[in-house]
Design an enzyme around this catalytic site. Structure first.
Site, PDB file in Angstrom:
ATOM      1  CB  THR B 146      -0.946   0.094   1.198  1.00  0.00           C
ATOM      2  OG1 THR B 146      -0.293  -0.136   2.389  1.00  0.00           O
ATOM      3  CG2 THR B 146      -2.014  -0.977   1.208  1.00  0.00           C
ATOM      4  CE  LYS B 169       0.029  -3.322   3.352  1.00  0.00           C
ATOM      5  NZ  LYS B 169      -0.858  -2.334   4.225  1.00  0.00           N
ATOM      6  CB  THR B 180      -3.606  -3.922   7.581  1.00  0.00           C
ATOM      7  OG1 THR B 180      -4.386  -3.138   8.198  1.00  0.00           O
ATOM      8  CG2 THR B 180      -3.336  -5.231   7.721  1.00  0.00           C
ATOM      9  CD  GLU B 260       3.537   6.404   4.050  1.00  0.00           C
ATOM     10  OE1 GLU B 260       3.277   7.615   3.910  1.00  0.00           O
ATOM     11  OE2 GLU B 260       2.716   5.588   3.732  1.00  0.00           O
ATOM     12  CG  ASN B 379      -0.265   9.114  10.267  1.00  0.00           C
ATOM     13  OD1 ASN B 379      -0.985   8.118   9.587  1.00  0.00           O
ATOM     14  ND2 ASN B 379       0.975   8.932  10.388  1.00  0.00           N
TER      15      ASN B 379
END
Lengths: 384, 384
Positions: B146, B169, B180, B260, B379
């Site tokens: 993702t 992932k 997730t 990230e 976020n």
């Protein structure tokens, strides 16, 4: 008027030169009686700063004649030398005002791991003693500020001719490590030390204990309550506890509103819980979720992050029947998508999140802040 | 080669059109036997996504013939319709490969609260079935990405002629809610389902369970382990558990390195604890302290924040005899200031924090990331 609102108290706030900035940095609050009743609650952190260790012992007998407070240095993680410094502050203050050393509490806030400049502390205590007055409350409130942008004070006037006054500084640990929470509350009601202690435990458990700016707990957090009995009026225990809770709530909300780096004050209320412990645990998990706090910073009513945080707690509820609302708009209802999230406006400072677990009758509220660029900036660039 | 490293497995990764970006978004891993043994662990979040509920039941009997995975949609908080969608994915896959529907597990990752485009999912399953090959592992690893910037794979080759392969992932929930963690691991060793389950529990408890990027837990986290027995070699249980732990550790470290918005990978090791539970609790409290994480972002070896976090835990230790070091430099030793913090260089990506409680023999490590502007930005700006 802060801590000098009730009769029987004098206070002062002076510049001792502990802070490099030259701002006021030493406060003194004296209880002139006739009573010297006191109660206190302290940080539960295992690493308790020297003034906390000293004051815990000093307050253990329910008697305090004075509190001396300094900003500009936390006297935490300073070992045995730091403990001696805290005791020395109490001794100098006791001599200056004519009290027993064991009746003087000490509070410090500022950098961790650095010894206090004791010569300046001594000069400050002498200066503050000269400045003591029954109008000194506001100056004391100013002298305990660190990263606070405004002093925090609150008061209550009983129709039964007694009063409560209080001052506070800090914001949990939202601001850098120097942001210990210190609170001193005074009353001229006639209240026994045991009753003071139980009222303070109740009041703090519903206010400061539920204000969780960033989930971090200081080594120096202290809330002191002093009673002079100078009004001559015995307070009704129920009225006293309620009024004290109101003063604590006001101070807690002022701390939250002044949290450095925050752009939203968030109230998370969990209702319909099987127990108050469940309600509190779920509310705290939501209030501590960085993903949720970032979403609020971005004005995003992100119910998915509310649920993901709630789901980490071992509380009793059926995930298929939970409601979530933001500012009164039910965006997730009975386990399904509710109102369009576009209806929710989070651009104001106040955000109210309501979660209903539909598992019982218990309710609890936690107050927190959002997670912002400025929070990271201030806590990354600031080096203790 | 990822999940197709061991014999007996075919895999594929295709573009089904679930993601708006047009990147690969559907993966299929098929166990061609002779065994169809399996074990799985799932998120402990109370809000379990539909595919988690489905797969938990499917894997309960220790048998799985295939796993179908999609990115681009988490199928979480989608109610009964979402559960039907997860079952439908399993049915289509079972038909396509000729297996029982209850032997097909389903994993989804992506946006919460949105239904999957089932027509595209069906087309993707058909395409993936045609593409299945014993070299399809890398394509499958790519299709489950993702916000990952690189696919994550690991493998182990036993001298006893069996192998383990894996793909992963996500990054805890460091990245937005779509991050997730999904992990599929395969082996051609002959291992009974019960032994697979105990090895997987051990391996994940020391790796993924101790990788705590931001303290947030997804609704979809899943780790699957499939055994084909195609090597014909029975694995020594000890070697198998150790090798599996190594593969999980490698995947966990790759997830952390690709989190990230992070600029440091942090290893927090607590030694000298009275129990492993104490060591873990203290390490986790430090790893979850936003103040500590901001300090590391600012390259500041802030031992005061390490202690303040450690002190919030009800673990057995004497605060006066604790050591803290950053990257091997003891900045706080036996409860006192140690080496000059200027000696510590935190400009590299890897940060090692060692805490010794001097209260016993137990040790535990938690891996985490720092708290950065980019974390907040991603976020706050990302809306699920």
């Amino acid at each position: 008027m802060s801590v000098t609102t009730p009769k029987g108290f004098t206070a002062a706030g002076v510049t001792a030169g502990i802070k490099a900035s030259g701002r006021p940095d030493l406060a003194l609050v004296v209880n002139n009686g006739p009573d010297a009743h006191a109660a206190a609650v302290f940080t539960s952190n295992a690493f308790k700063a020297a003034p906390v260790l000293w004051s815990r012992d000093a307050a253990a007998d329910g008697r305090l004649a004075a509190v001396v407070l300094n900003s500009g240095g936390a006297n935490a993680c300073t070992g045995r030398a730091g403990l001696a410094d805290a005791r020395q502050m109490a001794e100098w203050t006791a001599e200056a005002i004519g009290a027993d050393v064991t009746d003087v509490a000490v509070c410090s806030t500022g950098l961790i791991g650095v010894r206090l400049p004791m010569d300046r502390v001594l000069a400050g205590i002498e200066l503050a003693t000269q400045d003591l007055s029954d109008e000194g409350g506001p100056a004391a409130a100013e002298a305990i500020m660190t990263t606070d942008t405004v002093p925090k004070t609150a008061e209550y006037h009983s129709p039964h001719h007694w009063a409560i006054g209080g001052m506070a500084k800090g914001a949990g640990m939202l601001a850098p490590a120097l942001a210990t929470m210190l609170v001193v509350i005074t009353t001229d009601a006639v209240v026994a030390a045991d009753d003071l202690a139980s009222a303070l435990t109740t009041a703090t458990s519903f206010t400061f204990d539920r204000t969780d700016s960033d989930g971090c707990m200081s080594t120096n957090d202290t809330v002191m309550l002093l009673a002079s009995g100078a009004s001559g009026e015995a307070a009704d225990p129920e009225e006293f506890t309620e009024a004290l809770t109101g003063v604590c709530h006001s101070l807690a909300m002022q701390l939250l509103a002044d949290s450095e780096g925050s752009s939203h004050d968030i109230e998370v209320t969990v209702a319909g819980a099987a127990s108050e412990a469940d309600a509190l645990a779920v509310a705290r998990a939501i209030a501590r979720s960085n993903l949720f706090k970032c979403a609020v910073f971005g004005n995003d009513p992100n119910w998915g992050r509310v649920l993901a945080a709630a789901g980490t707690v071992a509380a009793e509820f059926d995930p298929d029947h939970v409601d979530v609302s933001f500012n009164g708009i039910g965006v997730f209802v009975d386990g399904q998508l509710g109102a369009d999230r576009a209806e929710v406006d989070l651009t104001g400072r106040d955000v109210v999140v309501d979660v209903n677990l539909h598992a019982g009758e218990a309710t609890a509220t936690i107050w927190t802040n959002d997670l912002t660029y400025d929070y990271v900036k201030e806590n990354a660039e600031y080096s203790t």
